[in-house]
Design a protein around this motif. Structure first.
Motif, PDB file in Angstrom:
ATOM      1  N   ARG A  39      -6.482  -2.889 -38.246  1.00 35.70           N
ATOM      2  CA  ARG A  39      -5.010  -3.031 -38.338  1.00 35.70           C
ATOM      3  C   ARG A  39      -4.083  -2.025 -37.691  1.00 35.70           C
ATOM      4  O   ARG A  39      -3.261  -2.212 -36.987  1.00 35.70           O
ATOM      5  CB  ARG A  39      -4.593  -3.174 -39.857  1.00 35.70           C
ATOM      6  N   ALA A  40      -4.319  -0.667 -37.867  1.00 39.44           N
ATOM      7  CA  ALA A  40      -3.739   0.454 -37.213  1.00 39.44           C
ATOM      8  C   ALA A  40      -3.840   0.357 -35.670  1.00 39.44           C
ATOM      9  O   ALA A  40      -2.799   0.434 -35.258  1.00 39.44           O
ATOM     10  CB  ALA A  40      -4.073   1.665 -37.694  1.00 39.44           C
ATOM     11  N   ALA A  41      -4.945  -0.074 -35.299  1.00 34.50           N
ATOM     12  CA  ALA A  41      -5.141  -0.152 -33.734  1.00 34.50           C
ATOM     13  C   ALA A  41      -4.222  -1.243 -33.089  1.00 34.50           C
ATOM     14  O   ALA A  41      -3.527  -1.138 -32.244  1.00 34.50           O
ATOM     15  CB  ALA A  41      -6.457  -0.227 -33.463  1.00 34.50           C
ATOM     16  N   LEU A  42      -4.359  -2.392 -33.951  1.00 32.14           N
ATOM     17  CA  LEU A  42      -3.522  -3.404 -33.529  1.00 32.14           C
ATOM     18  C   LEU A  42      -2.033  -3.170 -33.694  1.00 32.14           C
ATOM     19  O   LEU A  42      -1.256  -3.707 -32.776  1.00 32.14           O
ATOM     20  CB  LEU A  42      -3.885  -4.693 -34.167  1.00 32.14           C
ATOM     21  N   HIS A  43      -1.449  -2.381 -34.723  1.00 28.71           N
ATOM     22  CA  HIS A  43      -0.280  -1.988 -34.914  1.00 28.71           C
ATOM     23  C   HIS A  43       0.330  -1.089 -33.516  1.00 28.71           C
ATOM     24  O   HIS A  43       1.339  -1.221 -33.321  1.00 28.71           O
ATOM     25  CB  HIS A  43       0.007  -1.514 -36.075  1.00 28.71           C
ATOM     26  N   GLU A  44      -0.787  -0.441 -33.154  1.00 32.45           N
ATOM     27  CA  GLU A  44      -0.389   0.511 -31.986  1.00 32.45           C
ATOM     28  C   GLU A  44      -0.208  -0.376 -30.882  1.00 32.45           C
ATOM     29  O   GLU A  44       0.292   0.121 -29.824  1.00 32.45           O
ATOM     30  CB  GLU A  44      -1.394   1.606 -32.030  1.00 32.45           C
ATOM     31  N   CYS A  74     -17.646  -6.845 -37.297  1.00 31.56           N
ATOM     32  CA  CYS A  74     -17.310  -8.415 -37.240  1.00 31.56           C
ATOM     33  C   CYS A  74     -16.662  -8.496 -38.538  1.00 31.56           C
ATOM     34  O   CYS A  74     -15.788  -9.189 -38.661  1.00 31.56           O
ATOM     35  CB  CYS A  74     -18.673  -9.021 -37.212  1.00 31.56           C
ATOM     36  N   ALA A  75     -17.229  -8.082 -39.986  1.00 28.19           N
ATOM     37  CA  ALA A  75     -16.661  -8.351 -41.128  1.00 28.19           C
ATOM     38  C   ALA A  75     -15.291  -8.169 -41.044  1.00 28.19           C
ATOM     39  O   ALA A  75     -14.301  -8.707 -41.783  1.00 28.19           O
ATOM     40  CB  ALA A  75     -17.453  -7.615 -42.155  1.00 28.19           C
ATOM     41  N   ALA A  76     -14.768  -6.714 -40.661  1.00 26.84           N
ATOM     42  CA  ALA A  76     -13.546  -6.274 -40.776  1.00 26.84           C
ATOM     43  C   ALA A  76     -12.691  -7.179 -39.887  1.00 26.84           C
ATOM     44  O   ALA A  76     -11.654  -7.442 -40.436  1.00 26.84           O
ATOM     45  CB  ALA A  76     -13.428  -4.914 -40.006  1.00 26.84           C
ATOM     46  N   ILE A  77     -13.044  -7.636 -38.578  1.00 26.68           N
ATOM     47  CA  ILE A  77     -12.346  -8.631 -37.913  1.00 26.68           C
ATOM     48  C   ILE A  77     -12.177  -9.630 -38.882  1.00 26.68           C
ATOM     49  O   ILE A  77     -10.839 -10.402 -38.843  1.00 26.68           O
ATOM     50  CB  ILE A  77     -13.051  -8.837 -36.587  1.00 26.68           C
ATOM     51  N   PHE A  78     -13.014 -10.242 -39.505  1.00 26.83           N
ATOM     52  CA  PHE A  78     -13.009 -11.635 -40.192  1.00 26.83           C
ATOM     53  C   PHE A  78     -11.772 -11.346 -41.303  1.00 26.83           C
ATOM     54  O   PHE A  78     -11.070 -12.153 -41.543  1.00 26.83           O
ATOM     55  CB  PHE A  78     -14.367 -11.835 -40.888  1.00 26.83           C
ATOM     56  N   VAL A  79     -11.887 -10.074 -42.170  1.00 24.62           N
ATOM     57  CA  VAL A  79     -10.917 -10.135 -43.210  1.00 24.62           C
ATOM     58  C   VAL A  79      -9.453  -9.813 -42.650  1.00 24.62           C
ATOM     59  O   VAL A  79      -8.642 -10.592 -43.226  1.00 24.62           O
ATOM     60  CB  VAL A  79     -11.297  -8.643 -43.896  1.00 24.62           C
ATOM     61  N   VAL A  80      -9.399  -9.205 -41.427  1.00 26.17           N
ATOM     62  CA  VAL A  80      -8.226  -9.203 -40.961  1.00 26.17           C
ATOM     63  C   VAL A  80      -7.421 -10.537 -40.583  1.00 26.17           C
ATOM     64  O   VAL A  80      -6.333 -10.940 -40.764  1.00 26.17           O
ATOM     65  CB  VAL A  80      -8.111  -8.038 -39.584  1.00 26.17           C
ATOM     66  N   ILE A  81      -8.266 -11.306 -40.075  1.00 23.30           N
ATOM     67  CA  ILE A  81      -7.779 -12.583 -39.511  1.00 23.30           C
ATOM     68  C   ILE A  81      -7.680 -13.695 -40.779  1.00 23.30           C
ATOM     69  O   ILE A  81      -6.575 -14.496 -40.799  1.00 23.30           O
ATOM     70  CB  ILE A  81      -9.053 -13.397 -38.501  1.00 23.30           C
ATOM     71  N   LEU A  82      -8.422 -13.536 -41.884  1.00 23.71           N
ATOM     72  CA  LEU A  82      -8.375 -14.130 -42.965  1.00 23.71           C
ATOM     73  C   LEU A  82      -6.856 -13.788 -43.742  1.00 23.71           C
ATOM     74  O   LEU A  82      -6.303 -14.576 -44.406  1.00 23.71           O
ATOM     75  CB  LEU A  82      -9.554 -14.002 -43.961  1.00 23.71           C
ATOM     76  N   GLU A  83      -6.635 -12.626 -43.802  1.00 22.79           N
ATOM     77  CA  GLU A  83      -5.395 -12.045 -44.170  1.00 22.79           C
ATOM     78  C   GLU A  83      -4.179 -12.329 -43.291  1.00 22.79           C
ATOM     79  O   GLU A  83      -3.283 -11.335 -43.739  1.00 22.79           O
ATOM     80  CB  GLU A  83      -5.709 -10.704 -44.893  1.00 22.79           C
ATOM     81  N   GLY A  84      -4.135 -13.155 -42.471  1.00 26.00           N
ATOM     82  CA  GLY A  84      -3.142 -13.180 -41.563  1.00 26.00           C
ATOM     83  C   GLY A  84      -2.720 -12.389 -40.401  1.00 26.00           C
ATOM     84  O   GLY A  84      -1.722 -12.547 -39.899  1.00 26.00           O
ATOM     85  N   GLY A  85      -3.887 -11.752 -39.935  1.00 24.70           N
ATOM     86  CA  GLY A  85      -3.651 -10.812 -38.948  1.00 24.70           C
ATOM     87  C   GLY A  85      -3.999 -11.514 -37.531  1.00 24.70           C
ATOM     88  O   GLY A  85      -3.450 -10.835 -36.444  1.00 24.70           O
ATOM     89  N   TRP A  86      -4.223 -12.824 -37.641  1.00 20.48           N
ATOM     90  CA  TRP A  86      -4.005 -13.443 -36.154  1.00 20.48           C
ATOM     91  C   TRP A  86      -2.714 -13.889 -35.576  1.00 20.48           C
ATOM     92  O   TRP A  86      -2.444 -15.047 -36.010  1.00 20.48           O
ATOM     93  CB  TRP A  86      -5.160 -14.641 -35.891  1.00 20.48           C
ATOM     94  N   ASP A  87      -2.012 -13.145 -35.392  1.00 19.20           N
ATOM     95  CA  ASP A  87      -0.748 -13.311 -34.924  1.00 19.20           C
ATOM     96  C   ASP A  87      -0.385 -13.470 -33.386  1.00 19.20           C
ATOM     97  O   ASP A  87      -0.218 -12.392 -32.685  1.00 19.20           O
ATOM     98  CB  ASP A  87       0.249 -12.234 -35.624  1.00 19.20           C
ATOM     99  N   ARG A  88      -0.424 -14.448 -32.836  1.00 16.06           N
ATOM    100  CA  ARG A  88      -0.513 -14.797 -31.208  1.00 16.06           C
ATOM    101  C   ARG A  88       0.990 -15.483 -31.217  1.00 16.06           C
ATOM    102  O   ARG A  88       1.040 -16.259 -30.201  1.00 16.06           O
ATOM    103  CB  ARG A  88      -1.630 -15.471 -30.872  1.00 16.06           C
TER     104      ARG A  88
END
Length: 282
Positions: free
Chosen positions: A181-186, A268-282
Motif C-alpha cells: 500500500r505504501a509503495a502504491l501510495h508513492e 501474492c497473498a498481500a496483493i490479493f488482500v489489497v485488491i479485496l479491500e478496494g486497492g484496485w483503483d484504476r
C-alpha cells in the motif's frame, strides 16, 4: 461485500501481478526455471478461478484440493501450492459477513477440521512440492488426526505458509500489505510495488523454501542481501535497480534451490488482500 466473481477475479489478478513482477530469483516474463516457464504460472492463475469462486460454499480443504487439481490439468510442475494455501482461506473470509477481512479470516482458520486437513494433505501429495521432507508428526504421507490449523502449527517453525495459519496471516497483513500500500501510495507501479513488498517480506523473515533446501544460514544470507537492496533504494533508484539485478543473478542456479518461493507466495497473498479491500483503483 465481495461477490464470488469478484473474489475469483481478484485472486486470478493477484497471481498474474505477482508472477509478472520481476522479483529476484523467481519466474517472471523472460525469466524461466528449468522445469517451469512464465506461461505455466499464467495458466495456473486462471485455473484457480473456479475454486476461489466457490470458496463461500465449500470447506476450506476442498477449495485447496480443487484449485490444485485444476492447476495440474494445465501444468506439470508445482506452480502454486503455497499460493493456493494462502488465497483459499482469504477467499473464504472475503465471502462471509461480519467484521474486517482479517477478523473473518481468524474465524475461518479457527473453524478448520480434520476433513480440511485430509483434503489439503491430498492436494500437497498431488502438487508434490520439492524439498518437503518428512515430519515427525502428522506427515502428509499419512492420514491426519488433527484439524488443518493444528497440522499447520506443527509445521510452522519450518514453513512460512503454515506459520500464517497460526498467526492470523501476520506476515501478509503486518508486513506485505502495508509495504504494498505504501509503495502504491508513492506512485509506484503494481510491478515495482510488488517487488518492494517482496523485498520487505524477505527482509522480515528468511525464506523457508530456501531454508528447507539449503539450510538456515543460506536463507538468512539471502534476507541480508534483500535488506541491502532496500537500503540501495530498491526499484526507486538506479543504484537499487542495479542491486536488484545483482541479487537476481545470485539467486539463480540450475536447480532453482535459491529461489525465495515462500516469499513470492506471501507477496501474492498481500496483493490479493489489497485488491479485496478496494486497492484496485484504476
Amino acid at each position: 461485500m465481495n461477490t464470488p466473481a469478484d473474489v475469483a477475479a481478484a485472486g486470478q489478478l493477484a497471481c498474474l501481478l505477482e508472477v509478472s513482477a520481476p522479483k529476484p530469483g523467481n519466474v517472471s516474463p523472460e525469466r524461466h526455471f528449468h522445469d517451469t516457464r512464465y506461461e505455466d504460472f499464467l495458466a495456473s492463475a486462471i485455473a484457480i478461478g473456479p475454486a476461489l469462486m466457490d470458496a463461500g460454499s465449500r470447506p476450506l480443504g476442498a477449495i485447496v484440493r480443487r484449485a490444485v487439481e485444476d492447476t495440474r490439468r494445465w501444468t506439470k510442475s508445482n506452480t502454486n501450492l503455497g499460493i493456493v494455501l494462502l488465497l483459499a482461506p482469504l477467499a473464504k473470509a472475503a465471502l462471509i459477513h461480519g467484521g474486517a477481512l482479517r477478523q473473518r479470516l481468524t474465524r475461518v482458520l479457527a473453524d478448520t477440521t480434520v476433513y480440511d486437513a485430509e483434503e489439503v494433505y491430498a492436494a500437497i501429495r498431488r502438487a508434490h512440492p520439492g524439498g518437503l521432507g518428512e515430519a515427525a508428526a502428522e506427515d502428509v504421507s499419512n492420514p491426519p488426526s488433527v484439524s488443518l490449523r493444528d497440522a499447520m502449527a506443527l509445521a510452522a517453525e519450518r514453513d512460512a505458509i503454515a506459520r500464517e495459519y497460526v498467526t492470523e496471516f501476520a506476515l501478509t497483513f503486518d508486513v506485505g500489505v502495508p509495504a504494498l500500500r505504501a509503495a502504491l501510495h508513492e506512485g509506484l507501479s503494481w510491478g515495482d510495488a510488488s517487488i518492494d513488498a517482496y523485498l520487505r517480506l524477505l527482509d522480515a523473515t528468511p525464506d523457508t523454501h530456501i531454508g528447507r533446501k539449503l539450510g538456515a544460514t543460506e536463507a538468512e544470507a539471502v534476507s541480508v542481501r534483500a535488506r541491502e537492496v532496500l537500503k540501495a533504494g530498491g526499484t526507486r533508484t538506479a543504484a537499487g535497480r542495479t542491486a536488484l539485478a545483482q541479487l537476481d543473478s545470485e539467486l539463480r542456479d540450475p536447480r532453482n534451490r535459491r529461489n525465495p518461493g515462500a516469499t513470492a507466495d506471501l507477496t501474492c497473498a498481500a496483493i490479493f488482500v489489497v485488491i479485496l479491500e478496494g486497492g484496485w483503483d484504476r
